[in-house]
Write a protein that holds these residues in place. Structure first.
Motif, PDB file in Angstrom:
ATOM      1  N   PRO A  17      36.721  46.755  34.727  1.00  0.00           N
ATOM      2  CA  PRO A  17      37.401  46.340  35.963  1.00  0.00           C
ATOM      3  C   PRO A  17      37.032  47.184  37.181  1.00  0.00           C
ATOM      4  O   PRO A  17      36.963  46.661  38.300  1.00  0.00           O
ATOM      5  CB  PRO A  17      38.883  46.492  35.622  1.00  0.00           C
ATOM      6  N   LYS A  18      36.794  48.472  37.007  1.00  0.00           N
ATOM      7  CA  LYS A  18      36.440  49.329  38.136  1.00  0.00           C
ATOM      8  C   LYS A  18      35.078  48.933  38.715  1.00  0.00           C
ATOM      9  O   LYS A  18      34.920  48.828  39.941  1.00  0.00           O
ATOM     10  CB  LYS A  18      36.407  50.796  37.668  1.00  0.00           C
TER      11      LYS A  18
ATOM     12  N   HIS B 164      40.668  40.903  37.138  1.00  0.00           N
ATOM     13  CA  HIS B 164      39.503  40.872  36.246  1.00  0.00           C
ATOM     14  C   HIS B 164      39.784  40.014  35.022  1.00  0.00           C
ATOM     15  O   HIS B 164      38.960  39.186  34.605  1.00  0.00           O
ATOM     16  CB  HIS B 164      39.153  42.316  35.840  1.00  0.00           C
ATOM     17  N   GLN B 165      40.980  40.197  34.438  1.00  0.00           N
ATOM     18  CA  GLN B 165      41.356  39.443  33.246  1.00  0.00           C
ATOM     19  C   GLN B 165      41.473  37.946  33.548  1.00  0.00           C
ATOM     20  O   GLN B 165      40.967  37.100  32.787  1.00  0.00           O
ATOM     21  CB  GLN B 165      42.694  39.962  32.716  1.00  0.00           C
TER      22      GLN B 165
ATOM     23  N   GLU C 230      42.770  45.157  37.346  1.00  0.00           N
ATOM     24  CA  GLU C 230      42.667  44.847  35.911  1.00  0.00           C
ATOM     25  C   GLU C 230      43.172  43.435  35.611  1.00  0.00           C
ATOM     26  O   GLU C 230      42.574  42.711  34.808  1.00  0.00           O
ATOM     27  CB  GLU C 230      43.444  45.873  35.083  1.00  0.00           C
TER      28      GLU C 230
END
Length: 391
Positions: free
Chosen positions: A96-97, A54-55, A51
């Motif tokens: 994110p997954k 991804h951010q 996560e």
């Protein structure tokens, strides 16, 4: 005379710097960028949650490329190449997954990812690092081509002119502007040829071939044919069988070591790239359909081949080889076999990954162009101990 050569080399250096800077400041933010950036952060921060990665990736892209795919709303009127393609990038930017599973499609290029991470360690941003790999490779390709042409032509002005013309070849400049492994794999391919032909160092050439395969695994097909070609002419090339077999063994191991860590099967990759985009290619892959595969191959093979440079280059191959050509001449046989290897490799590669995007074909294009230059106007013989022996 020596002074004129030095001036020409200086002018060439300035030209390479100018072209590299221009292409870097006009590079593409293509959709592979977010995956390669994610792999850099995963390598640098192994404990970081997906996560957070991804951010970080999308925050950086949002700052540097506001129009990046996935940020804008999906246009329902645009025909998608693979079903759900535009929607896919929107989902990836928000999930994110799904993003984590997409990264598995790009881990099969470990040496390219290593070079990107190395530049990141030097202090560049993640996006700049992967762009610089392409630009640096572009500059080194031009330097290598210039050096090679000087060796075989023994003519600095002609080598300079030809290198400048090659630098403007669209697939070469396009690969420099894209975030992809194309430029680096092309550089390693050309380097392996250069080291083998000029230095006659099979060991180093084999290492470079391994790195090329670790950058783009599909080059394993080409190198397999090349090793068979070298084996066929090993006596004239003065290559011993044992070192040749060992060198190919290392190449073989490098290819299958990549496959051992690859979580995405070829069938899943094909369906994802050419039929229907899969959000979860690792945990929830769609079943492979032979009917879809054969339909895609049948409907695209001529379109892809005709939109590439291969038909045009084939015309030049025929014209140049037709000059005093005879099947009884062993030199002609070797030349014909070499080009046959390239075209056979391209067709086999198409069956595995049915796309002939020009920047992906760059290595094959440049090998053909340089081989034709050698055949037409070279002043040396590659079957001597090295190009250094040419007169």
């Amino acid at each position: 005379m020596e002074k004129k050569k030095n001036i020409l080399v200086f002018i060439f250096s300035i030209y390479v710097c100018f072209m590299s800077y221009y292409l870097y400041t006009n590079h593409y933010y293509n959709t592979d960028m977010e995956a390669y950036m994610g792999l850099i952060y995963k390598t640098e921060y192994p404990e970081m949650k997906i996560e957070e990665i991804h951010q970080k990736v999308y925050d950086e892209l949002r700052e540097k490329a506001p129009d990046f795919a996935g940020f804008a709303s999906v246009n329902p009127t645009v025909k998608e190449v693979a079903e759900g393609e535009s929607t896919y990038y929107k989902i990836i930017s928000q999930n994110p997954k799904a993003y984590e599973e997409e990264l598995q499609l790009f881990v099969v290029k470990p040496f390219y990812n290593f070079m990107s991470w190395s530049l990141f360690k030097l202090g560049f941003s993640a996006s700049a690092s992967i762009s610089l790999v392409s630009i640096i490779s572009y500059a080194l390709i031009l330097i290598l081509i210039f050096s090679f042409l000087i060796k075989i032509l023994k003519n600095y002005p002609l080598a300079f002119i030809l290198t400048v013309l090659i630098s403007l070849f669209k697939p070469l400049s396009e690969s420099a502007r894209h975030v992809s492994a194309d430029s680096l794999s092309c550089l390693l391919l050309l380097l392996s040829f250069y080291v083998f032909l000029v230095r006659r160092n099979l060991f180093i050439a084999g290492i470079l071939a391994m790195l090329c395969v670790l950058t783009r695994p599909e080059y394993f097909i080409f190198y397999t044919f090349l090793y068979a070609f070298i084996s066929l002419y090993r006596n004239r090339l003065q290559i011993n069988t044992v070192p040749l077999v060992l060198s190919y063994g290392y190449l073989f191991l490098s290819f299958f070591s990549v496959q051992a860590f690859n979580q995405v099967s070829w069938s899943t990759l094909f369906m994802n790239q050419f039929t229907k985009v899969q959000i979860y290619p690792v945990s929830q892959p769609d079943p492979f359909s032979f009917a879809d595969y054969f339909h895609f191959i049948k409907s695209n093979i001529m379109l892809e081949f005709n939109s590439s440079y291969f038909p045009l280059l084939l015309i030049f191959i025929v014209i140049i080889l037709a000059n005093r050509f005879t099947f009884r001449n062993k030199k002609n046989q070797a030349q014909l076999l070499f080009f046959a290897i390239i075209y056979t490799t391209v067709m086999l590669r198409f069956l595995v990954f049915p796309s002939l995007v020009n920047r992906m074909m760059l290595g094959f294009y440049l090998i053909i162009i340089l081989a034709l230059i050698y055949i037409q106007i070279s002043k040396v013989d590659i079957f001597k101990n090295s190009l250094e022996d040419g007169k």
